[in-house]
Design a protein around this motif. Structure first.
Motif, PDB file in Angstrom:
ATOM      1  N   ASP A  50      36.891  44.793  56.365  1.00 27.52           N
ATOM      2  CA  ASP A  50      37.986  43.864  56.699  1.00 27.52           C
ATOM      3  C   ASP A  50      37.541  42.417  56.483  1.00 27.52           C
ATOM      4  N   ASP A  53      34.950  41.412  50.981  1.00 30.26           N
ATOM      5  CA  ASP A  53      35.451  42.092  49.796  1.00 30.26           C
ATOM      6  C   ASP A  53      34.227  42.452  48.957  1.00 30.26           C
ATOM      7  N   ARG A  79      36.418  37.358  52.931  1.00 34.58           N
ATOM      8  CA  ARG A  79      37.871  37.426  52.712  1.00 34.58           C
ATOM      9  C   ARG A  79      38.549  36.149  53.203  1.00 34.58           C
ATOM     10  N   GLN A  80      37.999  35.558  54.266  1.00 36.66           N
ATOM     11  CA  GLN A  80      38.625  34.338  54.801  1.00 36.66           C
ATOM     12  C   GLN A  80      38.016  33.100  54.138  1.00 36.66           C
ATOM     13  N   HIS A  83      35.815  31.632  51.449  1.00 36.68           N
ATOM     14  CA  HIS A  83      35.604  32.660  50.421  1.00 36.68           C
ATOM     15  C   HIS A  83      34.214  32.596  49.792  1.00 36.68           C
TER      16      HIS A  83
END
Lengths: 350, 196
Positions: A50, A53, A79-80, A83
């Protein structure tokens, strides 16, 4: 056998950028530096995939896939925001299910340190990150110093070239500079007028009053020339008493004629040298770059030269425009009566 | 002597005493130029002539001037980069002291032809250090005194320094007593501040 809790304490110290997961990929422990990086996104029960990536290997989609990558290099991306790209390696826990994944910033470390406000304490003492940051900063500072030196050297080079383009006696441009200007104008397709000027009676000044008088006359004449032209026009001394003027964008024959006449008048002003008065004049010939479909510097110089020659033949102290066939006319007249001090070509006027 | 060192002296004199003073000093030194380039190397005798002219013109003993130079290099905001590079040595003053052994190597890593004399730190008892400065650049230990003093302020530590003079083979020793590590606030150091 140590307990799992002891194991986490050890990991937190040795690998502060690790994330531990259980068999389902849920996060069960996070090293202190990684906690700083993940911040608020770190919630109870959240799983590794989650937050990250997996960009390589591409087939990793599930926790089960992830476990199969043990020992090989992983390319991850947060992902947040921001990045951040990271490198990682996974090692399965020796007992039970799950794994420890150790992460590193790789080449994005410089941005990461700033983005996450990391300090030296966030890196293990054996980690080379601080040395690397030191090196980046030290090299940048050294490069900056080198760049300044380069800039100063470039300035000195320009100044030296400037001098090499200058006629030291008169401060006008020299032949080299004139060649440069002509080449540049032709290469960039600019229109220009080219005027060849030769002093009349200069040889007499040199012969009767000496070279010092000649030099003084040349300096005075050069000042007159600079006064007659626009700031961006080129005035070059290309021989003993020969000058070439380049007027970029000035194609109006009337204006050129007026300018040439003013120039000759100015040069005819008597020049005082000690107790002597020097009187000279000048002849001029002009051609336009538009006289040729494809302008050529050597041909244009010859045309201006032919026009100058025609001015001399017509009695000196005047200005003549080049016209087609002028060279042939001059050759015909020449066989009848060659003037003593003029030779067709680029040298030897006087 | 490396241009960086000459340039550092130039920066110190012209920022502290004014550009005019520096020009006068260089006229007096008679080298035929006024500006040192940081990335060129100058013969030692040129540096010595410049230093002699500095001492003559400022009318102060050279060791004192050199100690001020060391302080200037760390505390002047216009030469912030050196202070930052030194702060990479450790998170507190005693870590910084221990990093001094690596200083010549660190310097060479940044500028490959910059050779600084060796430094060796002994910790005789907690808070008691001796820094041995190898011979090679005259006045090196005095500059280090200034650097050590200014870095202590930078970390917010209270220290006492004592220059013990010339030892065998030109080695000089500085005795350092760290009275309090966190005496004052100190200056902030952000790892990533100057990067990119």
């Amino acid at each position: 056998m140590i307990s799992l809790d002891d194991f986490w304490v050890m990991n937190d110290q040795l690998v502060p950028m690790h994330v531990a997961i259980d068999g389902e990929g849920q996060i069960i422990n996070v090293g202190p530096t990684m906690q700083k990086v993940l911040g608020d996104s770190l919630k109870a029960g959240i799983s590794f995939l989650d937050l990250f990536d997996v960009q390589r290997p591409r087939w990793v989609e599930t926790a089960e896939d992830l476990m199969k990558t043990a020992g090989s290099k992983l390319h991850l991306q947060l992902r947040q925001e921001p990045h951040t790209r990271m490198k990682a390696v996974l090692a399965p826990l020796p007992v039970g299910k799950g794994a420890v994944i150790n992460l590193s910033f790789g080449i994005s470390v410089v941005e990461a340190v700033r983005d996450f406000a990391l300090t030296a304490a966030d890196f293990s003492h054996t980690d080379q990150t601080i040395e690397m940051l030191y090196l980046v900063e030290a090299k940048s500072a050294a490069m900056q110093a080198s760049r300044q030196l380069n800039l100063r050297l470039q300035g000195a080079k320009i100044a030296a070239e400037e001098q090499a383009f200058t006629d030291t006696l008169t401060g006008l441009k020299n032949r080299r500079a004139m060649d440069h200007v002509l080449d540049r104008l032709i290469a960039t397709g600019k229109e220009f007028a080219l005027m060849h000027v030769d002093l009349d009676l200069f040889k007499q000044v040199n012969d009767t009053l000496g070279h010092a008088a000649g030099d003084a006359v040349l300096q005075r004449v050069s000042a007159v020339m600079v006064d007659c032209v626009r700031k961006d026009d080129t005035v070059a001394r290309v021989g003993g008493d020969e000058f070439v003027f380049i007027f970029e964008g000035l194609m109006d024959c009337e204006r050129i004629e007026g300018l040439a006449n003013r120039l000759i008048e100015g040069i005819e002003e008597p020049i005082r040298f000690g107790k002597d008065i020097c009187r000279i004049s000048a002849s001029a010939g002009t051609t336009l770059s538009t006289a040729m479909v494809q302008p050529d510097a050597a041909v244009l110089l010859n045309q201006a030269d032919a026009a100058l020659y025609a001015a001399k033949r017509a009695g000196k102290a005047q200005h003549v425009f080049y016209r087609e066939g002028l060279e042939a006319e001059l050759v015909q007249n020449d066989s009848a009566q060659p003037p003593a001090d003029v030779v067709l070509g680029q040298t030897g006027h006087g | 002597m490396h241009g960086l060192i000459n340039r550092a002296i130039q920066a110190f004199v012209s920022k502290t005493y004014g550009e005019e003073r520096w020009t006068e000093i260089m006229d007096d030194a008679g080298l035929g130029f006024t500006e040192f380039e940081a990335m060129l190397i100058y013969p030692d005798d040129q540096s010595q002539k410049m230093l002699a002219a500095v001492e003559r013109n400022l009318e102060r003993p050279l060791p004192e001037i050199l100690e001020d130079l060391g302080t200037f290099l760390v505390s002047n905001p216009e030469v912030e980069s050196l202070r930052r590079l030194l702060r990479f040595g450790g998170v507190n003053y005693s870590e910084f002291l221990h990093s001094l052994d690596d200083l010549p190597d660190r310097a060479r890593l940044a500028v490959s032809d910059l050779h600084l004399p060796g430094l060796e730190l002994d910790e005789s008892s907690p808070g008691q250090f001796r820094l041995r400065c190898q011979a090679g650049i005259p006045g090196y230990a005095q500059v280090m005194m200034g650097v050590l003093r200014a870095m202590a302020d930078d970390y917010g530590s209270l220290v006492m320094l004592d220059h013990e003079g010339l030892g065998e083979e030109g080695v000089e020793e500085i005795a350092i007593t760290v009275v309090e590590t966190e005496f004052a606030e100190g200056r902030a150091f952000e790892l990533g501040a100057n990067l990119l």
